[in-house]
Scaffold this motif. Structure first.
Motif, PDB file in Angstrom:
ATOM      1  N   LYS A 190       0.827  -1.206   0.000  1.00 57.19           N
ATOM      2  CA  LYS A 190       0.000   0.000   0.000  1.00 57.19           C
ATOM      3  C   LYS A 190       0.867   1.265   0.000  1.00 57.19           C
ATOM      4  CE  LYS A 190      -2.039  -1.068   3.840  1.00 57.19           C
ATOM      5  NZ  LYS A 190      -1.279  -2.302   4.125  1.00 57.19           N
ATOM      6  N   THR A 191       1.793   1.357   0.943  1.00 55.08           N
ATOM      7  CA  THR A 191       2.664   2.535   1.012  1.00 55.08           C
ATOM      8  C   THR A 191       3.588   2.589  -0.193  1.00 55.08           C
ATOM      9  OG1 THR A 191       2.562   2.486   3.436  1.00 55.08           O
ATOM     10  CG2 THR A 191       4.359   3.741   2.439  1.00 55.08           C
ATOM     11  N   THR A 192       3.978   1.425  -0.708  1.00 53.90           N
ATOM     12  CA  THR A 192       4.830   1.383  -1.901  1.00 53.90           C
ATOM     13  C   THR A 192       4.138   2.056  -3.073  1.00 53.90           C
ATOM     14  OG1 THR A 192       5.842  -0.675  -1.155  1.00 53.90           O
ATOM     15  CG2 THR A 192       6.057  -0.145  -3.494  1.00 53.90           C
ATOM     16  N   LEU A 193       2.845   1.877  -3.166  1.00 52.43           N
ATOM     17  CA  LEU A 193       2.072   2.501  -4.242  1.00 52.43           C
ATOM     18  C   LEU A 193       2.235   4.024  -4.205  1.00 52.43           C
ATOM     19  CD1 LEU A 193       0.068   1.265  -6.384  1.00 52.43           C
ATOM     20  CD2 LEU A 193      -1.771   2.113  -4.909  1.00 52.43           C
ATOM     21  N   VAL A 194       2.169   4.582  -3.010  1.00 51.08           N
ATOM     22  CA  VAL A 194       2.331   6.032  -2.854  1.00 51.08           C
ATOM     23  C   VAL A 194       3.775   6.443  -3.133  1.00 51.08           C
ATOM     24  CG1 VAL A 194       2.197   7.936  -1.210  1.00 51.08           C
ATOM     25  CG2 VAL A 194       0.442   6.147  -1.200  1.00 51.08           C
ATOM     26  N   ASN A 195       4.734   5.654  -2.672  1.00 48.35           N
ATOM     27  CA  ASN A 195       6.145   5.971  -2.918  1.00 48.35           C
ATOM     28  C   ASN A 195       6.450   6.022  -4.412  1.00 48.35           C
ATOM     29  OD1 ASN A 195       6.776   6.170  -0.204  1.00 48.35           O
ATOM     30  ND2 ASN A 195       7.409   4.027  -0.028  1.00 48.35           N
ATOM     31  N   LEU A 196       5.815   5.146  -5.170  1.00 46.74           N
ATOM     32  CA  LEU A 196       6.031   5.152  -6.617  1.00 46.74           C
ATOM     33  C   LEU A 196       5.367   6.365  -7.264  1.00 46.74           C
ATOM     34  CD1 LEU A 196       5.482   1.365  -7.469  1.00 46.74           C
ATOM     35  CD2 LEU A 196       7.625   2.572  -7.069  1.00 46.74           C
ATOM     36  N   LEU A 197       4.197   6.741  -6.760  1.00 48.03           N
ATOM     37  CA  LEU A 197       3.530   7.929  -7.294  1.00 48.03           C
ATOM     38  C   LEU A 197       4.374   9.180  -7.054  1.00 48.03           C
ATOM     39  CD1 LEU A 197       1.088   9.491  -8.419  1.00 48.03           C
ATOM     40  CD2 LEU A 197       0.111   9.452  -6.097  1.00 48.03           C
ATOM     41  N   MET A 198       4.999   9.259  -5.885  1.00 47.74           N
ATOM     42  CA  MET A 198       5.812  10.429  -5.531  1.00 47.74           C
ATOM     43  C   MET A 198       7.216  10.355  -6.106  1.00 47.74           C
ATOM     44  SD  MET A 198       3.928  12.390  -3.598  1.00 47.74           S
ATOM     45  CE  MET A 198       5.083  13.385  -2.694  1.00 47.74           C
ATOM     46  N   ARG A 199       7.559   9.247  -6.758  1.00 43.57           N
ATOM     47  CA  ARG A 199       8.907   8.998  -7.277  1.00 43.57           C
ATOM     48  C   ARG A 199       9.961   8.972  -6.168  1.00 43.57           C
ATOM     49  NH1 ARG A 199      10.973  12.180 -12.367  1.00 43.57           N
ATOM     50  NH2 ARG A 199      12.652  10.657 -12.059  1.00 43.57           N
ATOM     51  N   PHE A 200       9.555   8.517  -4.969  1.00 41.58           N
ATOM     52  CA  PHE A 200      10.547   8.242  -3.949  1.00 41.58           C
ATOM     53  C   PHE A 200      11.363   7.011  -4.369  1.00 41.58           C
ATOM     54  CE2 PHE A 200       7.532  10.257  -0.661  1.00 41.58           C
ATOM     55  CZ  PHE A 200       8.102  11.498  -0.870  1.00 41.58           C
ATOM     56  N   TYR A 201      10.705   6.128  -5.096  1.00 38.14           N
ATOM     57  CA  TYR A 201      11.355   4.977  -5.739  1.00 38.14           C
ATOM     58  C   TYR A 201      10.993   5.024  -7.218  1.00 38.14           C
ATOM     59  CZ  TYR A 201      12.388   2.862  -1.186  1.00 38.14           C
ATOM     60  OH  TYR A 201      12.870   2.611   0.066  1.00 38.14           O
ATOM     61  N   GLU A 202      11.904   4.522  -8.053  1.00 33.11           N
ATOM     62  CA  GLU A 202      11.646   4.473  -9.492  1.00 33.11           C
ATOM     63  C   GLU A 202      11.075   3.107  -9.861  1.00 33.11           C
ATOM     64  OE1 GLU A 202      11.746   6.967 -11.396  1.00 33.11           O
ATOM     65  OE2 GLU A 202      12.849   8.401 -10.164  1.00 33.11           O
ATOM     66  N   ILE A 203      10.062   3.105 -10.714  1.00 32.09           N
ATOM     67  CA  ILE A 203       9.432   1.853 -11.120  1.00 32.09           C
ATOM     68  C   ILE A 203      10.364   1.072 -12.040  1.00 32.09           C
ATOM     69  CG2 ILE A 203       7.117   2.780 -10.850  1.00 32.09           C
ATOM     70  CD1 ILE A 203       7.007   3.265 -13.822  1.00 32.09           C
ATOM     71  N   ASP A 204      10.202  -0.250 -12.040  1.00 33.38           N
ATOM     72  CA  ASP A 204      11.021  -1.106 -12.900  1.00 33.38           C
ATOM     73  C   ASP A 204      10.390  -1.316 -14.272  1.00 33.38           C
ATOM     74  OD1 ASP A 204      12.908  -1.495 -10.845  1.00 33.38           O
ATOM     75  OD2 ASP A 204      11.690  -3.096  -9.970  1.00 33.38           O
ATOM     76  N   GLY A 205       9.069  -1.185 -14.357  1.00 27.15           N
ATOM     77  CA  GLY A 205       8.384  -1.378 -15.635  1.00 27.15           C
ATOM     78  C   GLY A 205       7.062  -0.647 -15.656  1.00 27.15           C
ATOM     79  N   GLY A 206       6.535  -0.416 -16.865  1.00 26.23           N
ATOM     80  CA  GLY A 206       5.279   0.315 -17.007  1.00 26.23           C
ATOM     81  C   GLY A 206       5.506   1.804 -16.860  1.00 26.23           C
ATOM     82  N   ARG A 207       4.429   2.526 -16.572  1.00 22.53           N
ATOM     83  CA  ARG A 207       4.559   3.964 -16.371  1.00 22.53           C
ATOM     84  C   ARG A 207       3.402   4.483 -15.535  1.00 22.53           C
ATOM     85  NH1 ARG A 207       2.923   7.920 -21.262  1.00 22.53           N
ATOM     86  NH2 ARG A 207       0.800   7.176 -21.663  1.00 22.53           N
ATOM     87  N   ILE A 208       3.638   5.660 -14.922  1.00 22.26           N
ATOM     88  CA  ILE A 208       2.617   6.342 -14.137  1.00 22.26           C
ATOM     89  C   ILE A 208       2.450   7.725 -14.748  1.00 22.26           C
ATOM     90  CG2 ILE A 208       1.960   7.181 -11.844  1.00 22.26           C
ATOM     91  CD1 ILE A 208       3.890   5.127 -10.658  1.00 22.26           C
ATOM     92  N   THR A 209       1.201   8.114 -15.021  1.00 21.53           N
ATOM     93  CA  THR A 209       0.963   9.423 -15.644  1.00 21.53           C
ATOM     94  C   THR A 209       0.099  10.293 -14.747  1.00 21.53           C
ATOM     95  OG1 THR A 209      -1.012   8.687 -16.842  1.00 21.53           O
ATOM     96  CG2 THR A 209       1.124   8.437 -17.952  1.00 21.53           C
ATOM     97  N   LEU A 210       0.357  11.593 -14.836  1.00 25.16           N
ATOM     98  CA  LEU A 210      -0.460  12.591 -14.160  1.00 25.16           C
ATOM     99  C   LEU A 210      -1.000  13.531 -15.229  1.00 25.16           C
ATOM    100  CD1 LEU A 210      -1.560  14.133 -11.725  1.00 25.16           C
ATOM    101  CD2 LEU A 210       0.657  15.252 -11.493  1.00 25.16           C
ATOM    102  N   ASP A 211      -2.320  13.499 -15.427  1.00 20.17           N
ATOM    103  CA  ASP A 211      -2.954  14.262 -16.516  1.00 20.17           C
ATOM    104  C   ASP A 211      -2.291  13.970 -17.859  1.00 20.17           C
ATOM    105  OD1 ASP A 211      -4.608  15.295 -14.648  1.00 20.17           O
ATOM    106  OD2 ASP A 211      -3.978  17.386 -14.843  1.00 20.17           O
ATOM    107  N   GLY A 212      -1.953  12.697 -18.064  1.00 13.45           N
ATOM    108  CA  GLY A 212      -1.376  12.260 -19.329  1.00 13.45           C
ATOM    109  C   GLY A 212       0.128  12.461 -19.459  1.00 13.45           C
TER     110      GLY A 212
END
Length: 630
Positions: free
Chosen positions: A425-447
């Protein structure tokens, strides 16, 4: 405690010297001033020896008959069978019948005074320059560390104990400064003094110089033998000191529990045992290491006796003057002192280099990936549409945590994330905030891909309220306005009123100017939580993250906190992480996570009706609540 021994003394020492490179011209000045100071200090005993010769020659010359030459006086002594006195007289500069030349003696003493004053002045200027060099170097080192901390990823801090990082930033840098301050000029002066004194000793008498040098290897052997026995005791002393400090800290911070469980006597008994161990280790360490000084003094006195006897014989034979022997004795005293200083500075250097090595490890740590050179620009008014597209992530390379996660949070929606501990759960937020970098896929904010924009631009659109409230030492006004530039009083009060902060702040003696101490002990847990909510409200973010924001407050305060959060969430995309499922019933979408994957999502009513993982979590909490009531 700073590290006592370095892992690679040579490499770390070279790197520490490289840190001094910008100050190289000032260091050259330090060396030149050291040479001038030592040269003057070393010449002093020789001039004093000349003054002694003036007195001795005058006393002896006054006892010889006037009107004869020195050669005639020597021949007369030999004729009377006083060959030894004649030999001594042949090595002296006497004028029969003439007493002490007080004018010459005055000039020599004034010269000695000028020499020692000039030497002290050069040494003072050397110390002044050295202090400036050290403080500038340490200032730049602290600035480098502070800049580095801002570039380190959250992964680094998660993998390091907080006290360890703080120790490197404070204790180790202070130890480097202390080492440089105490050794930089002193080491240069000590080495130059050894060289200068040794040269003067060989100039006066090679034989006496060799006699004096015999005690040097003996001193080294004695010091090494004693240090070998004292070092384990010092290690034990610091180890027991650390244990005792830890015990005191535990008993102090947990004093309420100690009293609740009636462990006072056991705590005091444990303290006395550890205190006795510390006494024993400290006594042995100090006693054994304390033998070094009297042992060195004994060897120095033996050297003094040998030099005095051999020097006296040389004076009697006319090979040396009394003043030269006096100067040589002073030189022999000066010779052992810098050697002892150098030996004592070796441990200090070892400790300083070890601390520098720990600081360099921090400076060499892997940094977060840099922001793109040409970052994408977020819309002027961010709506808050967040999309996770097939996101994968792992903390440990061979242990996947999140694999193929996809979700969409529409603008203004409240997305609750629930699940057991370790579900991600907290990891999800850490990835949104870029506290950690994702290994695959992508996260978008307003595209816009969050990795295509800067971290500052991304995080400026997100407000966070965490379970652990963080307030700094300052006024309540400053804590609420943290992160917002030039906020006016009206906006600040509006945020405080909307989040139920204003009503308890007005009751404080100083209102918004009330000073919060370092641990915010003058505020309750609920009041601290409300302040953090007011801070997020004032920042006016497009996205809001609430991570267990009500878990540490009582039921009545929770109502106020919930009302404040409802006001804060209005019109914003919100991610709410909660274990109390009763607090997220009104969420637009509830995500149920297990092992890094979303196993269920929907509204509260739909998930209960489905009878799946969420229903089991809800039933277990309800059952626990009923059991507690019974």
């Amino acid at each position: 405690m700073p590290g006592e021994k370095s892992l690679d003394f040579k490499a770390s020492g070279k790197r520490l010297l490289a840190v001094l490179r910008p100050e190289r011209w000032r260091l050259v000045a330090v060396v030149l001033l050291g040479i001038a100071s030592v040269a003057l200090a070393v010449s002093g005993p020789k001039v004093l020896g000349t003054a002694t010769n003036v007195i001795f020659d005058g006393v002896v010359g006054g006892q010889l008959p006037a009107g004869v030459s020195k050669e005639q006086a020597i021949e007369g002594l030999r004729a009377d069978g006083q060959d030894q006195l004649a030999d001594m007289l042949s090595g002296m500069d006497v004028v029969p019948g003439q007493g002490v030349d007080f004018t010459h003696l005055r000039d020599l003493l004034l010269a000695v005074l000028a020499i020692y004053v000039a030497s002290a002045l050069f040494q003072w200027v050397q110390g002044l320059i050295t202090t400036g060099v050290v403080q500038r170097v340490v200032r730049h080192l602290r600035a480098d560390v502070e800049t580095k901390l801002g570039r380190l990823p959250l992964r680094y801090f998660d993998g390091q104990p907080r006290g360890e990082v703080l120790s490197r930033v404070t204790n180790d840098i202070d130890n480097v400064a202390q080492t440089l301050q105490q050794t930089l000029s002193q080491l240069i002066t000590a080495v130059l003094t050894v060289v200068g004194v040794l040269a003067m000793m060989f100039w006066i008498s090679p034989l006496l110089a060799l006699v004096a040098l015999v005690t040097v290897p003996l001193s080294v052997v004695v010091t090494a033998l004693i240090a070998k026995r004292s070092q384990p005791q010092f290690v034990a002393q610091w180890r027991v000191t650390g244990t005792l400090n830890a015990h005191i800290e535990e008993m102090y911070t947990g004093h309420a529990l100690v009293k609740v469980f009636s462990r006072q006597e056991q705590a005091v008994a444990e303290f006395h045992d550890q205190n006795a161990d510390l006494y024993e280790a400290s006594f042995k360490a100090q006693f054994i290491s304390g033998i070094i000084q009297p042992a060195m003094g004994f060897l120095a006195n033996l050297n003094y006796v040998v030099v005095a006897v051999v020097g006296g014989l040389r004076v009697a034979s006319g090979s040396l003057t009394l003043g030269d022997v006096q100067a040589f004795i002073q030189y022999s005293r000066q010779f052992t002192q810098p050697i002892t200083q150098i030996a004592s500075m070796m441990n200090l250097l070892q400790s300083g280099v070890a601390s520098a090595e720990r600081v360099f490890e921090l400076l060499d740590a892997d940094e977060q990936t840099p922001d793109p050179a040409e970052p994408a620009v977020l819309p002027e008014r961010v709506r808050g549409r967040v999309v996770f597209e097939d996101v994968s992530f792992r903390y440990v390379e061979d242990q996947p945590l999140i694999d193929g996660l996809s979700l969409v949070a529409e603008p203004g929606q409240t997305v609750a994330v629930v699940g057991p501990t370790g579900a991600g759960k907290t990891t999800l937020v850490n990835l949104l905030m870029r506290f950690y970098e994702i290994d695959g896929g992508r996260i978008t904010l307003d595209g816009v891909d969050t990795r295509a924009t800067t971290r500052d631009a991304l995080r400026s659109q997100v407000g966070m309220v965490l379970q652990d409230t963080w307030l700094f030492g300052g006024t309540i006004r400053e804590n609420i306005a943290y992160g917002v530039q030039d906020v006016d009083e009206e906006r600040l009060v509006e945020a405080a009123v909307a989040t139920h902060v204003d009503q308890f702040v007005r009751a404080l003696p100083d209102g918004y100017d009330t000073v919060v101490d370092d641990e915010a002990a003058n505020l309750s847990a609920g009041e601290k939580q409300l302040l953090t909510i007011a801070r997020a409200f004032l920042a006016d973010p497009a996205i809001l993250v609430l991570d267990e924001a009500t878990s540490s407050v009582d039921t009545r305060t929770e109502v106020l906190v919930q009302q404040a959060m409802n006001a804060l969430r209005s019109g914003r995309t919100s991610f709410v992480i909660a274990h109390r499922l009763s607090t997220i019933r009104d969420a637009d979408t509830i995500l149920v996570m297990e092992h890094g994957s979303i196993v269920e999502q929907g509204s509260h009513a739909d998930l209960l009706a489905a009878g799946g993982a969420y229903a089991r979590l809800y039933a277990s909490q309800f059952a626990a609540a009923v059991a507690a009531t019974d």
